[in-house]
Design an enzyme around this catalytic site. Structure first.
Site, short mmCIF file in Angstrom:
data_model
loop_
_atom_site.label_atom_id
_atom_site.label_comp_id
_atom_site.label_asym_id
_atom_site.label_seq_id
_atom_site.Cartn_x
_atom_site.Cartn_y
_atom_site.Cartn_z
N VAL A 86 0.83 -1.20 0.00
CA VAL A 86 0.00 0.00 0.00
C VAL A 86 0.87 1.26 0.00
CG1 VAL A 86 -1.62 1.35 1.42
CG2 VAL A 86 -2.02 -1.08 1.02
N LYS B 145 14.96 -2.85 3.25
CA LYS B 145 13.98 -2.43 2.23
C LYS B 145 14.31 -1.02 1.73
CE LYS B 145 9.58 -3.93 2.56
NZ LYS B 145 8.19 -4.06 2.99
N LYS C 77 -14.39 0.43 5.01
CA LYS C 77 -13.34 -0.47 4.53
C LYS C 77 -13.62 -1.91 4.95
CE LYS C 77 -9.59 -2.24 3.09
NZ LYS C 77 -9.33 -2.44 1.68
N GLY D 97 -14.22 -21.02 -7.10
CA GLY D 97 -12.84 -21.49 -7.15
C GLY D 97 -12.45 -22.16 -5.85
N CYS E 107 -5.68 -9.42 2.85
CA CYS E 107 -6.74 -8.55 3.36
C CYS E 107 -8.04 -9.26 3.70
CB CYS E 107 -7.01 -7.45 2.35
SG CYS E 107 -5.63 -6.32 2.26
N LYS F 291 -7.84 -11.58 6.86
CA LYS F 291 -7.68 -10.92 8.17
C LYS F 291 -8.80 -9.90 8.45
CE LYS F 291 -4.56 -7.05 7.08
NZ LYS F 291 -5.39 -5.92 7.45
#
Ligand code: NAD
Length: 430
Positions: free
Chosen positions: A16, A40, A204, A253, A260, A263
Site C-alpha cells: 500500500v 527495504k 473499509k 474457485g 486482506c 484478516k
C-alpha cells in the site's frame, strides 16, 4: 494542475505504501517515504523495487527525483504536513488486528498543529477515536487525524490508485487536514465520500467482508451445482446480469486468499464479538472458505484413490495472478494438506516462488512449468496466471504420468484439456 502539489509523507513502504507513494509522485507530489526495515529502504534507494506489482517499477523509476526514502520519521515530518500511515495490521493469534505497528507510529508522531496523521492502514472501527484520545492524553491534541482507507487490489494496485471507485475521507472535525487530503486526490476525479472517522473505518471493513461473502456464496452455489448437474459458470452469468448483484466476485474457485480478506473478515467478526454482537454470517463466510480450499484434496482422492505416494503438481502459488504476495494464499493450505496425505507436491509460479519459500521452506518449487508437469499423476491450477491458462495441453499430456487436471479457478479451456486425452474437473462445472 494548479500550483505546486503538496509534499506528503508515507510511513510504511509495503504494497500500500509504495503504491500510494508512487501514485502521488506520478501526480506531481514530492513523497517522503519512511520504513523501519533498513534493508527495504536500502533496496529502494538503490533503485530496486522490493515487491512485484504491475507498472510499479516503471512509475518509481519515472518519478525517482520526487521520491525520497529514509528510515527516519523525522525526514517525513520535516518535509510534509500529511503523514500517510501504511504500516501492516496483520492478525493476532486471536484473529483481531495487531495494531502494534500503528501504535509505534502514533507514539512517534510530533506534538504540533502543523501535521496530520492520515490512516491508510486497515484498522478496526474505533481505532481512530482511541488514537485521538491518546493524542489528547499525550498533549498532542492539535495533531489532526484523518481516516483514508485504501481499496487497491494487488495485481492492479497502481491502476486502482489512479482510477479508484471512490475516495473515502473520514474526519471528526472540519479543518485543514481533511480538506488537504481531498485536494490531494482531486486530480483523480473519483467520487468522494467525506464522512466521520468511525464510518470511514467501517466502510473499509464492510467492503471487504461483503466481497468475501460474495465469493463464499458463489462457492457454495458451485458445490451445490456439482451435486445437481448445473454449471456454476452459467449460473454466475445469469445471476450477475441482475444489476442489483453485478457480475464481479462471482467466480467460483478454491477460496479467497490474500492478506486482506482473510484478516479483515476475521477482524470484523471479532470486532463485533468484542462489542457483544455475534456476526453469524461472517462465521459461515470464513468456514466456507476454509472448506473450499480443502475440497480439491477430495476431488484428487476421488480420481487417484489413496494420495500417499502420488505426485501432484501445483500450477501457481500466489493468491492471485500478477502479484508475488503469498499471504493467505490457498496454495499453502492445499500443499500442506496434500503433504499430510503423503502426496509428493511440486509447484511452479512465475513470480511468487521466492515469497512462497519464505512461508513454506519445505515446498518443492521448480523454475519451469515443465518440471511440475513431468511425471505428475495430477495437476491443479491454483493461480490463473496467463501463461498457465495458455498451457499447451497436448504437450502437458505427454509429460504427465497421469491424466487428472483440476482447474481450481475455472480458467482453463476444458475442451482443450479433454482433447489432449486428459481428465478435466473444475469447480462447480460439469
Ligand atoms: P506490508 O506488510 O506490505 O507493508 C507494511 C510496511 O510497514 C512494511 O514495509 C514494514 O516494514 C513497515 N513498517 C512497520 N512498522 C513500521 C513503522 N513503525 N514505521 C515505518 N514503517 C513500518 O503491508 P501492506 O500490504 O502494504 O498493508 C498495509 C496496510 O494496508 C494494512 O493495514 C492492510 O490491511 C492495508 N491494505 C492492504 C491492501 C493490500 O492489498 N495489500 C489493500 C488495502 C489495504
Amino acid at each position: 494542475m494548479n500550483g505546486p502539489r503538496e509534499p506528503i509523507g508515507v510511513i510504511g513502504t509495503g504494497y500500500v505504501g509504495l503504491v500510494t507513494a508512487a501514485g502521488f509522485a506520478e501526480l506531481g507530489n514530492e513523497v517522503y517515504c519512511v520504513d523501519i526495515d533498513e534493508a527495504k529502504i536500502e533496496v529502494l534507494r538503490s533503485g530496486e523495487v522490493p515487491i512485484y506489482e504491475l507498472g510499479l517499477r516503471e512509475t518509481i523509476e519515472r518519478n525517482r527525483e520526487r521520491m525520497h526514502f529514509s528510515t527516519s520519521l523525522a525526514d517525513a515530518v520535516a518535509n510534509a504536513r500529511l503523514l500517510f500511515v501504511c504500516v501492516g495490521t496483520p492478525p493476532t493469534y486471536a484473529g483481531d488486528a495487531d495494531l502494534s505497528a500503528v501504535n509505534a507510529v502514533v507514539e512517534a508522531m510530533p506534538a504540533d498543529g502543523e501535521h496530520a496523521l492520515v490512516m491508510k492502514s486497515t484498522v478496526p472501527c474505533g481505532t481512530g477515536r482511541s488514537i485521538q484520545r491518546v493524542f489528547a492524553e499525550q498533549g498532542k491534541g492539535r495533531l489532526a487525524y484523518v481516516s483514508c482507507p485504501e481499496f487497491l487490489k494487488e495485481g492492479s494496485a497502481l491502476q486502482d490508485f489512479l482510477e479508484p471507485d471512490r475516495v473515502v475521507v473520514g474526519a471528526d472535525e472540519e479543518g485543514w487536514a481533511p480538506d488537504a487530503v481531498c485536494e490531494l486526490y482531486s486530480p483523480l476525479q473519483a467520487p468522494l465520500v467525506r464522512t466521520d472517522v468511525a464510518s470511514a473505518e467501517m466502510i473499509k471493513l464492510a467492503a471487504n467482508a461483503f466481497l468475501a461473502t460474495k465469493i463464499s456464496f458463489i462457492n457454495e452455489i458451485a458445490n451445490v451445482c456439482e451435486e445437481t448437474g448445473a454449471n456454476v459458470l452459467e449460473v454466475a452469468r445469469g445471476v450477475g446480469l441482475d444489476q442489483r448483484i453485478g457480475p464481479k466476485f462471482l467466480s467460483a474457485g478454491i477460496g479467497y486468499g490474500g492478506s486482506c480478506f482473510t484478516k479483515d473478515v476475521s477482524a470484523l467478526k471479532l470486532l463485533a464479538a468484542n462489542s457483544g454482537y455475534h456476526f453469524q454470517l461472517l462465521g459461515s463466510v470464513i468456514e466456507v472458505n476454509e472448506l473450499q480450499k480443502r475440497r480439491v484434496v477430495a476431488k484428487l482422492a476421488r480420481h487417484l484413490g489413496e494420495l500417499a505416494g502420488k505426485r501432484i503438481g501445483l500450477l501457481g502459488l500466489a493468491f492471485k495472478p500478477n502479484t508475488d504476495d503469498m499471504r493467505g494464499a490457498s496454495s499453502l493450505v492445499l500443499a500442506a494438506r496434500l503433504a499430510a496425505e503423503g502426496a509428493t507436491v511440486r509447484a511452479y509460479d512465475p513470480i511468487a516462488s521466492e515469497e512462497a519459500l519464505k512461508v513454506m521452506p519445505e515446498l518443492d518449487c521448480v523454475p519451469r512449468v515443465q518440471d511440475v508437469l513431468r511425471d505428475a499423476d495430477a495437476v491443479v491450477l491454483v493461480t490463473e496466471w496467463p501463461e498457465l491458462v495458455a498451457l499447451d495441453w497436448a504437450v502437458a499430456a505427454e509429460l504427465m504420468a497421469g491424466k487428472v487436471v483440476i482447474d481450481g479457478r475455472n480458467a482453463l479451456d476444458s475442451a482443450a484439456v479433454r482433447s489432449a486425452g486428459l481428465l478435466y474437473e473444475g469447480i462447480g462445472v460439469a
